[in-house]
Design a protein around this motif. Structure first.
Motif, PDB file in Angstrom:
ATOM      1  N   SER A 331       0.855  -1.188   0.000  1.00  0.00           N
ATOM      2  CA  SER A 331       0.000   0.000   0.000  1.00  0.00           C
ATOM      3  C   SER A 331       0.886   1.231   0.000  1.00  0.00           C
ATOM      4  O   SER A 331       2.008   1.213   0.508  1.00  0.00           O
ATOM      5  CB  SER A 331      -0.937   0.007   1.217  1.00  0.00           C
ATOM      6  N   PHE A 332       0.361   2.307  -0.569  1.00  0.00           N
ATOM      7  CA  PHE A 332       1.110   3.562  -0.642  1.00  0.00           C
ATOM      8  C   PHE A 332       0.112   4.697  -0.803  1.00  0.00           C
ATOM      9  O   PHE A 332      -1.057   4.486  -1.166  1.00  0.00           O
ATOM     10  CB  PHE A 332       2.105   3.550  -1.806  1.00  0.00           C
ATOM     11  N   GLY A 333       0.567   5.907  -0.535  1.00  0.00           N
ATOM     12  CA  GLY A 333      -0.305   7.061  -0.678  1.00  0.00           C
ATOM     13  C   GLY A 333       0.304   8.297  -0.062  1.00  0.00           C
ATOM     14  O   GLY A 333       1.513   8.364   0.212  1.00  0.00           O
ATOM     15  N   GLY A 347      -4.805   6.887  -0.898  1.00  0.00           N
ATOM     16  CA  GLY A 347      -3.849   5.809  -1.120  1.00  0.00           C
ATOM     17  C   GLY A 347      -4.460   4.649  -1.865  1.00  0.00           C
ATOM     18  O   GLY A 347      -5.654   4.639  -2.216  1.00  0.00           O
ATOM     19  N   TYR A 348      -3.620   3.629  -2.095  1.00  0.00           N
ATOM     20  CA  TYR A 348      -4.060   2.415  -2.779  1.00  0.00           C
ATOM     21  C   TYR A 348      -3.452   1.221  -2.063  1.00  0.00           C
ATOM     22  O   TYR A 348      -2.288   1.250  -1.626  1.00  0.00           O
ATOM     23  CB  TYR A 348      -3.623   2.419  -4.239  1.00  0.00           C
ATOM     24  N   SER A 349      -4.239   0.156  -1.939  1.00  0.00           N
ATOM     25  CA  SER A 349      -3.798  -1.067  -1.282  1.00  0.00           C
ATOM     26  C   SER A 349      -4.080  -2.263  -2.189  1.00  0.00           C
ATOM     27  O   SER A 349      -5.157  -2.348  -2.803  1.00  0.00           O
ATOM     28  CB  SER A 349      -4.531  -1.244   0.058  1.00  0.00           C
ATOM     29  N   HIS A 350      -3.104  -3.169  -2.263  1.00  0.00           N
ATOM     30  CA  HIS A 350      -3.276  -4.371  -3.075  1.00  0.00           C
ATOM     31  C   HIS A 350      -2.697  -5.558  -2.316  1.00  0.00           C
ATOM     32  O   HIS A 350      -1.589  -5.488  -1.770  1.00  0.00           O
ATOM     33  CB  HIS A 350      -2.573  -4.243  -4.423  1.00  0.00           C
ATOM     34  N   LYS A 351      -3.481  -6.635  -2.250  1.00  0.00           N
ATOM     35  CA  LYS A 351      -3.054  -7.853  -1.557  1.00  0.00           C
ATOM     36  C   LYS A 351      -3.266  -9.051  -2.470  1.00  0.00           C
ATOM     37  O   LYS A 351      -4.344  -9.208  -3.066  1.00  0.00           O
ATOM     38  CB  LYS A 351      -3.838  -8.033  -0.261  1.00  0.00           C
ATOM     39  N   HIS A 352      -2.244  -9.883  -2.551  1.00  0.00           N
ATOM     40  CA  HIS A 352      -2.328 -11.111  -3.348  1.00  0.00           C
ATOM     41  C   HIS A 352      -2.338 -12.304  -2.397  1.00  0.00           C
ATOM     42  O   HIS A 352      -1.419 -12.479  -1.595  1.00  0.00           O
ATOM     43  CB  HIS A 352      -1.149 -11.227  -4.315  1.00  0.00           C
ATOM     44  N   GLY A 371      -7.728  -5.481  -4.469  1.00  0.00           N
ATOM     45  CA  GLY A 371      -7.244  -4.108  -4.610  1.00  0.00           C
ATOM     46  C   GLY A 371      -8.294  -3.109  -4.146  1.00  0.00           C
ATOM     47  O   GLY A 371      -9.493  -3.287  -4.407  1.00  0.00           O
ATOM     48  N   GLN A 372      -7.842  -2.060  -3.460  1.00  0.00           N
ATOM     49  CA  GLN A 372      -8.761  -1.057  -2.936  1.00  0.00           C
ATOM     50  C   GLN A 372      -8.166   0.339  -3.068  1.00  0.00           C
ATOM     51  O   GLN A 372      -6.970   0.542  -2.836  1.00  0.00           O
ATOM     52  CB  GLN A 372      -9.076  -1.319  -1.460  1.00  0.00           C
ATOM     53  N   LEU A 373      -9.016   1.276  -3.448  1.00  0.00           N
ATOM     54  CA  LEU A 373      -8.680   2.694  -3.400  1.00  0.00           C
ATOM     55  C   LEU A 373      -9.081   3.218  -2.031  1.00  0.00           C
ATOM     56  O   LEU A 373     -10.224   3.064  -1.609  1.00  0.00           O
ATOM     57  CB  LEU A 373      -9.410   3.465  -4.507  1.00  0.00           C
ATOM     58  N   SER A 390     -12.638   6.511   7.098  1.00  0.00           N
ATOM     59  CA  SER A 390     -11.921   5.996   5.929  1.00  0.00           C
ATOM     60  C   SER A 390     -12.891   5.245   5.022  1.00  0.00           C
ATOM     61  O   SER A 390     -13.837   4.606   5.492  1.00  0.00           O
ATOM     62  CB  SER A 390     -10.766   5.079   6.346  1.00  0.00           C
ATOM     63  N   LEU A 391     -12.625   5.324   3.738  1.00  0.00           N
ATOM     64  CA  LEU A 391     -13.459   4.689   2.712  1.00  0.00           C
ATOM     65  C   LEU A 391     -12.573   3.880   1.794  1.00  0.00           C
ATOM     66  O   LEU A 391     -11.563   4.374   1.289  1.00  0.00           O
ATOM     67  CB  LEU A 391     -14.227   5.744   1.915  1.00  0.00           C
ATOM     68  N   GLY A 392     -12.951   2.615   1.588  1.00  0.00           N
ATOM     69  CA  GLY A 392     -12.261   1.742   0.649  1.00  0.00           C
ATOM     70  C   GLY A 392     -13.179   1.370  -0.499  1.00  0.00           C
ATOM     71  O   GLY A 392     -14.305   0.915  -0.280  1.00  0.00           O
ATOM     72  N   ILE A 393     -12.710   1.580  -1.721  1.00  0.00           N
ATOM     73  CA  ILE A 393     -13.492   1.266  -2.930  1.00  0.00           C
ATOM     74  C   ILE A 393     -12.773   0.149  -3.672  1.00  0.00           C
ATOM     75  O   ILE A 393     -11.605   0.283  -4.037  1.00  0.00           O
ATOM     76  CB  ILE A 393     -13.646   2.501  -3.829  1.00  0.00           C
ATOM     77  N   GLY A 394     -13.463  -0.960  -3.869  1.00  0.00           N
ATOM     78  CA  GLY A 394     -12.852  -2.112  -4.522  1.00  0.00           C
ATOM     79  C   GLY A 394     -12.511  -1.844  -5.971  1.00  0.00           C
ATOM     80  O   GLY A 394     -13.317  -1.281  -6.726  1.00  0.00           O
ATOM     81  N   THR A 395     -11.306  -2.253  -6.374  1.00  0.00           N
ATOM     82  CA  THR A 395     -10.854  -2.065  -7.760  1.00  0.00           C
ATOM     83  C   THR A 395     -10.654  -3.385  -8.489  1.00  0.00           C
ATOM     84  O   THR A 395     -10.348  -3.386  -9.679  1.00  0.00           O
ATOM     85  CB  THR A 395      -9.541  -1.271  -7.782  1.00  0.00           C
TER      86      THR A 395
END
Length: 419
Positions: A331-333, A347-352, A371-373, A390-395
């Protein structure tokens, strides 16, 4: 004749004294006149002293408002002390040599990570100070809406399948209320405990198209219970001096106290289509997530990044030995301060998530990309209370559509109260 005159004047003087003695009203008049003169004299003295006191007050206020670099020379201060001592002989008043009411200079504080809106358990916020206890109630809402195709068949050609084809639409609502406590062991080390309570509700509409079912099968299920307990610790690794970013090490451990998905019963409605009778509230296994967070202040913004690895422990269930897939995350931002009381972050977060295994056999389709914005906002409601949203939007397809989190951290300073 001389003796006659002397006798005349002498006789009049004695007569006047005899008259005053015989007339007490005249004596009171003379005494009142003398007292009135003395009163007027004292009044003039008091007025003069009052004027001198006002002048001295003005001088003291002027000296208190001046900075140390602009104070008057010592000779002038000594003159003022002399004037004060002369006007008040009983008690000598000394003019302070430093500005009145100004606190002494405090030692420089240790560099600390900047405060940004909390986006997750490892990104955002600020380390708790030594001796401080933070109580944080939180409420999280998540919504997922997706369509799935279940294929239990043999495929001979890309367009020909023999078996069960199940089209399913799933709408999932999740509410998680939690209470967390963070304590600052030192200014660089904190410990956190979080206890969640989970409520989930699923609505599934299914149709097995390969067996000629004419109506959709609708199934609703819900579940509510305590979730998995979380323990976390965070440590600031460096001071961030010399132009380096500030690094914070994180460790989050999860204990499976919620309802395990392996404990949920399933029922069969249409041939080959099964639905859960209740929804799990926990993962069913222990997990450990070490991570490292980098924070780089660039006034008025803060750049951040986080790299994590999640280890999910194996567990023995009725279906066999289950090995949940481990996961890596990035994640970064950037966080930006609007003013002294509010800030926001983007920011953006991505998990595999790697594939899971049951009895050593890989479960096909268990590999996920989430992945989430991330958008966060923080407002300092009081000096000891913040409001974080905080708000997370699925990408990606595997991510939740919406994830909304409201936190209300409240700080209690036990260290200062002890003194």
């Amino acid at each position: 004749m001389f003796f006659c005159l002397l006798s005349f004047y002498g006789g009049n003087g004695y007569a006047e004294n005899d008259l005053q003695r015989d007339n007490p009203l005249e004596q009171y008049r003379q005494l009142f006149a003398e007292q009135q003169k003395e009163f007027e004299k004292q009044r003039r003295i008091i007025e003069e002293q009052g004027k001198e006191i006002e002048i001295l007050k003005a001088r003291i206020n002027s000296l208190a408002a001046q900075s140390p670099s602009s104070q008057p020379p010592a000779t002038e201060a000594n003159n003022d002390q002399t004037v004060i001592a002369a006007t008040s002989p009983k008690k000598k008043i000394e003019i302070p040599s430093k500005p009145v009411g100004q606190a002494p200079p405090q030692a420089s504080e240790k560099p600390r990570p900047p405060e940004i809106p909390r986006l997750s358990e490892t990104v955002g916020g600020v380390l708790t100070r030594k001796g401080n206890l933070v109580i944080e109630p939180a409420l999280e809402y998540a919504y997922t809406d997706n369509n799935r195709v279940f294929l239990d068949a043999f495929t001979f050609l890309p367009a020909i399948a023999v078996g069960l084809i199940d089209l399913r639409e799933i709408k999932r609502h999740s509410f998680i209320g939690s209470l967390a406590a963070r304590y600052g062991i030192t200014d660089r080390l904190e410990f956190e405990f979080r206890a969640p309570y989970v409520y989930r509700s699923d609505s599934q509409r299914s149709r097995a198209v390969s067996i000629g079912v004419g109506e959709d099968e609708i199934f609703n299920a819900s579940g509510n219970d305590i979730g998995d307990l979380e323990f976390a610790t965070r440590y600031q690794l460096n001071s961030g001096s010399g132009g380096w970013p500030i690094f914070v090490g994180n460790m989050v451990a999860t204990v499976p106290t919620g309802t395990s998905p392996f404990e949920v019963d399933f029922v069969q409605s249409t041939p080959g289509a099964v639905f859960p009778t209740e929804l799990p509230t926990g993962s069913g296994y222990f997990s450990f997530q070490p991570s490292i967070t980098a924070l780089y202040p660039s006034d008025p913004g803060v750049f951040f990044g986080n790299l994590s690895y999640s280890y999910n422990a194996e567990t023995n269930e009725n279906v066999g030995k289950v090995d949940p897939g481990d996961a890596v995350g990035l994640s970064f931002g950037m966080g930006f301060a609007l003013n002294a009381r509010s800030s926001f972050s983007l920011g953006y977060s991505h998990k595999h998530v790697f594939e899971s295994e049951i009895n050593g056999q890989t479960v096909n389709g268990s590999e996920l990309d989430i992945g989430q914005l991330l958008i966060g906002y923080s407002f300092r409601f009081t000096p000891k209370t913040n409001i974080n949203l905080s708000l997370g939007i699925g990408t990606t397809e595997d991510a939740q559509d919406i994830k909304l989190n409201l936190r209300l951290p409240m700080t209690f300073d036990f260290l200062s109260q002890a003194y």
